[in-house]
Design a protein around this motif. Structure first.
Motif, short mmCIF file in Angstrom:
data_model
loop_
_atom_site.label_atom_id
_atom_site.label_comp_id
_atom_site.label_asym_id
_atom_site.label_seq_id
_atom_site.Cartn_x
_atom_site.Cartn_y
_atom_site.Cartn_z
N CYS A 1 8.48 10.52 11.31
CA CYS A 1 9.68 9.75 11.63
C CYS A 1 10.18 9.03 10.38
O CYS A 1 9.41 8.77 9.45
N ALA A 2 11.45 8.66 10.40
CA ALA A 2 12.00 7.87 9.30
C ALA A 2 11.44 6.47 9.34
O ALA A 2 10.85 6.02 10.34
N SER A 3 11.63 5.73 8.25
CA SER A 3 11.04 4.40 8.10
C SER A 3 11.96 3.29 8.58
O SER A 3 11.55 2.15 8.73
N TRP A 4 13.24 3.62 8.79
CA TRP A 4 14.25 2.60 9.08
C TRP A 4 13.86 1.77 10.31
O TRP A 4 13.28 2.29 11.26
N GLY A 5 14.21 0.48 10.26
CA GLY A 5 13.86 -0.41 11.36
C GLY A 5 12.63 -1.23 11.02
O GLY A 5 12.52 -2.38 11.45
N GLN A 6 11.70 -0.65 10.26
CA GLN A 6 10.51 -1.38 9.82
C GLN A 6 10.51 -1.58 8.30
O GLN A 6 10.01 -2.57 7.80
N PHE A 7 11.08 -0.59 7.59
CA PHE A 7 11.08 -0.62 6.13
C PHE A 7 12.45 -0.16 5.62
O PHE A 7 13.18 0.53 6.33
N LYS A 8 12.76 -0.49 4.37
CA LYS A 8 14.03 -0.08 3.79
C LYS A 8 14.05 1.41 3.49
O LYS A 8 15.10 2.04 3.48
N SER A 9 12.86 1.98 3.22
CA SER A 9 12.79 3.37 2.81
C SER A 9 11.38 3.88 3.01
O SER A 9 10.44 3.10 3.22
N PHE A 10 11.20 5.22 2.93
CA PHE A 10 9.86 5.77 3.02
C PHE A 10 9.02 5.33 1.83
O PHE A 10 7.79 5.22 1.92
N GLU A 11 9.68 5.08 0.67
CA GLU A 11 8.94 4.60 -0.50
C GLU A 11 8.30 3.25 -0.24
O GLU A 11 7.13 3.03 -0.56
N GLU A 12 9.07 2.33 0.35
CA GLU A 12 8.52 1.01 0.66
C GLU A 12 7.38 1.13 1.66
O GLU A 12 6.34 0.47 1.51
N ARG A 13 7.55 1.98 2.66
CA ARG A 13 6.48 2.19 3.66
C ARG A 13 5.21 2.70 2.97
O ARG A 13 4.10 2.23 3.24
N GLY A 14 5.36 3.67 2.07
CA GLY A 14 4.21 4.22 1.37
C GLY A 14 3.53 3.21 0.48
O GLY A 14 2.29 3.14 0.40
N GLU A 15 4.33 2.39 -0.22
CA GLU A 15 3.77 1.36 -1.10
C GLU A 15 2.97 0.34 -0.30
O GLU A 15 1.89 -0.10 -0.71
N LYS A 16 3.50 -0.05 0.87
CA LYS A 16 2.80 -1.01 1.72
C LYS A 16 1.50 -0.41 2.25
O LYS A 16 0.47 -1.09 2.31
N PHE A 17 1.54 0.86 2.62
CA PHE A 17 0.33 1.53 3.09
C PHE A 17 -0.75 1.47 2.01
O PHE A 17 -1.91 1.11 2.28
N LYS A 18 -0.38 1.80 0.78
CA LYS A 18 -1.35 1.79 -0.31
C LYS A 18 -1.88 0.39 -0.57
O LYS A 18 -3.07 0.19 -0.84
N GLU A 19 -0.99 -0.58 -0.45
CA GLU A 19 -1.41 -1.98 -0.64
C GLU A 19 -2.43 -2.39 0.43
O GLU A 19 -3.46 -3.01 0.12
N TYR A 20 -2.16 -2.03 1.69
CA TYR A 20 -3.05 -2.41 2.78
C TYR A 20 -4.41 -1.70 2.65
O TYR A 20 -5.46 -2.28 2.90
N VAL A 21 -4.36 -0.42 2.24
CA VAL A 21 -5.60 0.34 2.11
C VAL A 21 -6.48 -0.25 0.99
O VAL A 21 -7.69 -0.43 1.16
N ARG A 22 -5.86 -0.56 -0.13
CA ARG A 22 -6.63 -1.05 -1.29
C ARG A 22 -7.18 -2.45 -1.07
O ARG A 22 -8.07 -2.89 -1.79
N SER A 23 -6.63 -3.16 -0.06
CA SER A 23 -7.13 -4.51 0.23
C SER A 23 -8.21 -4.52 1.30
O SER A 23 -8.70 -5.59 1.68
N LEU A 24 -8.59 -3.34 1.82
CA LEU A 24 -9.63 -3.27 2.86
C LEU A 24 -10.97 -3.77 2.32
O LEU A 24 -11.31 -3.52 1.16
#
Length: 448
Positions: A425-448
């Protein structure tokens, strides 16, 4: 181009188009329907002497007085009222792609398709850089074509990722090499029917001649039919068929049949990219760059060292024996299917997001015992959950947001498992772009 032009949309594409027009001596009306934007901040993106007027909110006929051309950003539908007003007034409508091509120079290779565009375009760019001094990689890949149009010369070679939205507003765009990688359901909220969506994608060849080349996926039935009756020379690639002429997979080898002899080019294990879909992307890139005159030795050398692009089945890290992959660019079910197929073992899958009116049945069916848990977020989570249960898949969990989804997966994953963000699915509604969604995912994973 010293005329008065209205540029619709104030994102990267719109600002790049406005700057290009100003550099060509034009006057710009910069328009956006979002009244919450800061007009003064937008004006400050240009120099004081630039002839720029900022208009926000409702567009009126008065705003269009003296305007001779409209350039609209690809994210704007041609059906919205202000575009229809521009059309009614009789002002020609271009997109940023058309404007940049009109002002640029050199040879262009244009790549479109539902999935694989970014990987293929990036790879084409890397291959071209091994053989040409002046190479640009632009378009839907994130670098506006208009930013570089005036730097281009007759010796320039450009790799351009082209979306269906961009193709809707072209007139004389003429790539010497075009490629359509595949056509599967996507953006039906904008194009309404698959027939219309396919027509827009296929229009990438509209201005090509017999001297040009079109690279097509033989495995796609729509493209196989399309390729039978077009002007440019067709070069086929296939991961499922043995071709009488073209590039195809023979076991684990990529081979080329020139119509007389078959040559083995490379083994797929010599590249770092995962999955059959990436084997197809590589074959397309080889065909595109070979048509542009790059020697095969240079092509294969570049392919072997090329790494996956960011947000497309991108390895993030390993935590406690669990490997995490970011496929935020999997914004439709078919792209997400390819990501699941590329996972080597048991997978916890994060899905869901903005509803583009996609159907999820084939995506769910592709789980095929590999997906242990499906963790859903976003607007489509109930729709996806209902579809999954209808197909007998019940290991479903909800999360309020992406951060919680990552934490849920970390809690339920076993050593040797894979956690995959591939939302379908597209990222709109939660994020500005798929890039922002991906960056946040990586941030959350690396902080585990």
């Amino acid at each position: 181009m010293g005329q008065k032009v209205i540029v619709c949309g104030t994102g990267k594409s719109g600002i790049a188009a406005a700057r290009l027009l100003l550099a060509k001596g034009g006057e710009v009306v910069l328009y956006d329907g979002n009244t919450k934007l800061d007009a003064e901040a937008l004006r400050k993106q240009f120099s004081e002497e630039d002839k720029v007027t900022v208009v926000l909110g409702e567009l009126t006929r008065t705003d269009l007085l003296g305007v001779e051309l409209a350039v609209i950003s690809p994210g704007i539908s041609l059906e919205v009222p202000f575009v229809q007003l521009i059309d009614e007034v009789g002002i020609p409508i271009w997109g940023e792609l058309q404007l940049a091509y009109h002002c640029g120079a050199g040879r262009v290779a244009a790549i479109t398709g539902t999935n694989g565009k970014t990987t293929t375009t990036s790879l084409v760019g890397e291959i071209l850089k091994t053989n040409f001094d002046r190479v640009y990689v632009v378009g839907n890949i994130g670098e506006p074509y208009a930013d570089h149009a005036l730097e281009m010369t007759p010796e320039t070679v450009t790799a351009c990722e082209v979306s269906s939205f961009m193709l809707e507003t072209t007139t004389d765009f003429h790539p010497v090499v075009s490629a359509i990688l595949n056509i599967t359901p996507d953006h039906l909220d904008r194009h309404h029917t698959m027939e219309r969506y396919a027509e827009v994608k296929e229009s990438i060849t509209a201005n090509q001649t017999e001297e040009d080349t079109c690279v097509l996926n033989y495995d796609d039935e729509v493209l196989r039919a399309f390729g039978q009756n077009i002007k440019p020379q067709v070069v086929w690639f296939s991961s499922r068929h043995t071709l009488e002429k073209g590039y195809y997979l023979d076991g684990e080898n990529i081979v080329y049949n020139d119509g007389e002899k078959v040559e083995t080019l490379m083994n797929v294990h010599e590249m770092t990219l995962l999955g059959r879909h990436n084997h197809e992307n590589v074959m397309a890139a080889i065909a595109i760059t070979r048509a542009l005159g790059v020697p095969m030795e240079k092509i294969l050398g570049a392919v072997k060292v090329f790494k996956a692009v960011e947000h497309r089945i991108e390895f993030v890290t390993e935590r406690f024996g669990v490997k995490y992959y970011n496929d935020s660019k999997g914004t439709n079910p078919d792209a997400a299917i390819q990501a699941i197929k590329a996972m080597p073992g048991p997978t916890l899958l994060i899905g869901g997001g903005y509803d583009k009116h996609s159907e999820f049945d084939e995506w769910i069916e592709s789980f095929d015992g590999k997906v242990r848990y499906l963790v859903l977020i976003g607007q489509t989570r109930d729709k996806i959950a209902e579809c999954a249960k209808a197909h007998g898949f019940n290991d479903i969990m909800y999360a309020e947001d992406l951060q919680e989804a990552v934490q849920v997966c970390a809690s339920y994953a076993n050593p040797g498992d894979y956690v995959l963000l591939s939302p379908a699915c597209a990222s709109w509604g939660q994020f500005k772009s798929f890039e922002e969604r991906g960056e946040k995912f990586k941030e959350y994973v690396r902080s585990l």
